[in-house]
Write an enzyme that holds these catalytic residues in place. Structure first.
Site, PDB file in Angstrom:
ATOM      1  N   GLY A  25       0.819  -1.208   0.000  1.00 51.13           N
ATOM      2  CA  GLY A  25       0.000   0.000   0.000  1.00 51.13           C
ATOM      3  C   GLY A  25       0.851   1.254   0.000  1.00 51.13           C
ATOM      4  N   ASP A  26       1.911   1.259   0.801  1.00 49.55           N
ATOM      5  CA  ASP A  26       2.820   2.409   0.828  1.00 49.55           C
ATOM      6  C   ASP A  26       3.504   2.599  -0.517  1.00 49.55           C
ATOM      7  OD1 ASP A  26       3.041   3.378   3.785  1.00 49.55           O
ATOM      8  OD2 ASP A  26       3.105   1.211   3.916  1.00 49.55           O
ATOM      9  N   THR A  27       3.967   1.494  -1.093  1.00 51.97           N
ATOM     10  CA  THR A  27       4.702   1.595  -2.349  1.00 51.97           C
ATOM     11  C   THR A  27       3.798   2.044  -3.488  1.00 51.97           C
ATOM     12  OG1 THR A  27       6.161  -0.165  -1.573  1.00 51.97           O
ATOM     13  CG2 THR A  27       6.239   0.356  -3.906  1.00 51.97           C
ATOM     14  N   SER A  87       3.444   5.667  -3.137  1.00 48.46           N
ATOM     15  CA  SER A  87       4.673   6.329  -3.577  1.00 48.46           C
ATOM     16  C   SER A  87       4.696   6.489  -5.086  1.00 48.46           C
ATOM     17  CB  SER A  87       5.901   5.516  -3.142  1.00 48.46           C
ATOM     18  OG  SER A  87       5.990   5.407  -1.751  1.00 48.46           O
TER      19      SER A  87
END
Length: 408
Positions: A177-179, A182
């Protein structure tokens, strides 16, 4: 090649000349800044004194620092400031006057609490592009809630699908989810840079973790809207597309087979000795195959159980059916294709030891990115960055004495 032996500036990289301030922490903001730095942007990472970014202590440590740090913060410079202090906030303003991009992934309101409101920063520098990544975005009823990638993956619809039918949904083993957020942030930055060529103006990019996940959920919403269909977890299968699954072989390994193209399906059925299925008019297209997916999975599964994983892959390759095995990181590290495409690169650590890290993506034919420097120590570049905005050695020394700035 040991990448820190590469000649810096041997060719112009796509983002050379861009100045980036990274005020992020952990994953989402720093991954976006890392991507820009890999392609030539000058990224100044602002870290809190003494402890630095918490990622320095995540996962497995070598000599007290995470080896992940060498991936996430390569090609960056570290400026260590106590952003709670007014003098540190003034330094950020001075940097922002000259910067092209500012990246932050704090909870909404954090920048404003430091007197660093995006609108005020853009008043100082009308060309400034600001990327803000947060769990739920800068607006809406959930904006003030803390949000990590795992929560975003659930809210975005991904977690519900990652399970065997009837079993508890599991998380993806990395912070996907973070990537994804990003990468959406990087797309936003590049779009804003392109628009700035026309208008000369910067803008704010608002990326929410859950939205980035939701944006990758393919047909989930229109299927619900049109049919009331709530897609359910399907284990290793790909619902609505057939045949596409993982099949256990005689040696206990699994082969992943994507036989869902119409001509591919015919070749697959011929290979496994089921030409009766391959020539069945009802199975000529995907919609017909989906109706009989269990029958197709059983036929392929029966064939797979009679051969080893290696043999299955050899046979599938021979008839051009997309297939593969499930890789561990050991498989990745020893795969010749990864090596041939420089997906794995070697850096030399400060103690002289070698460390393998992921290479630079995406690949550009004329102006590729590169790994130019190791990830910095906390505040390694504090003095040089402060000198670049016009501070004297005496002023820098005073900032350090008062705990505003820090060099490890």
């Amino acid at each position: 090649m040991k990448t820190n032996e590469a000649v810096k500036g041997s060719q112009m990289e796509p983002l050379s000349g861009l100045k980036v301030i990274e005020m992020g922490q952990l994953i989402a903001g720093p991954f976006a800044a890392k991507t820009l730095a890999d392609f030539g942007a000058d990224v100044v990472k602002i870290e809190p004194p003494k402890v630095g970014d918490a990622l320095r202590k995540w996962r497995l440590l070598k000599d007290g620092t995470s080896v992940w740090w060498q991936v996430q913060s390569r090609n960056k410079r570290s400026l260590s400031l106590d952003l709670r202090q007014a003098d540190a906030q003034d330094i950020v303003r001075a940097l922002a006057k000259e910067a092209d991009i500012l990246i932050e992934n704090f909870r909404p309101g954090t920048l404003e609490g430091w007197g660093l409101d995006p609108d005020k920063l853009i008043e100082l520098n009308p060309k400034l592009i600001i990327l803000r990544i947060s769990g739920y975005g800068q607006t809406g009823p959930y904006k003030d809630k803390p949000g990590f990638g795992v929560v975003a993956e659930a809210m975005g619809g991904l977690r519900h699908l990652t399970a065997e039918p009837g079993r508890v949904p599991v998380r993806v083993g990395v912070s996907i989810g973070d990537t994804l957020a990003s990468l959406h942030g990087v797309i936003g930055i590049l779009l804003a840079l392109q628009e700035r060529h026309r208008s000369g103006k910067g803008q704010v990019i608002d990326v929410a973790l859950y939205e980035a996940v939701f944006n990758c959920m393919e047909s989930l919403l229109p299927e619900y809207s049109a049919f009331g269909e709530v897609r359910q977890a399907a284990g290793s299968a790909l619902p609505g597309i057939a045949p596409s699954n993982a099949y256990q072989c005689a040696d206990g390994g699994y082969v992943l087979v994507a036989g869902n193209g119409d001509s591919i399906f015919k070749r697959l059925m011929r290979l496994i000795g089921r030409e009766d299925l391959g020539s069945d008019p009802a199975l000529e297209n995907n919609d017909g195959r989906v109706k009989r997916v269990q029958e197709l999975d059983q036929a392929i599964g029966t064939w797979a159980k009679a051969v080893t994983t290696d043999k299955a892959l050899e046979l599938l390759d021979s008839v051009a059916v997309p297939a593969g095995r499930i890789y561990t990181v050991a498989d990745i590290a020893n795969d010749p294709h990864y090596r041939a495409r420089e997906n794995i690169q070697v850096i030399q650590m400060q103690d002289g030891s070698n460390l393998e890290v992921p290479g630079v993506l995406p690949k550009l034919s004329r102006t590729p990115g590169s790994i130019k420097t190791l990830a910095p120590t906390i505040g390694q570049n504090t003095d040089e960055v402060l000198k670049e905005i016009g501070l004297s050695e005496a002023q820098i020394a005073s900032l350090k004495e008062r705990g505003v700035a820090f060099t490890q």
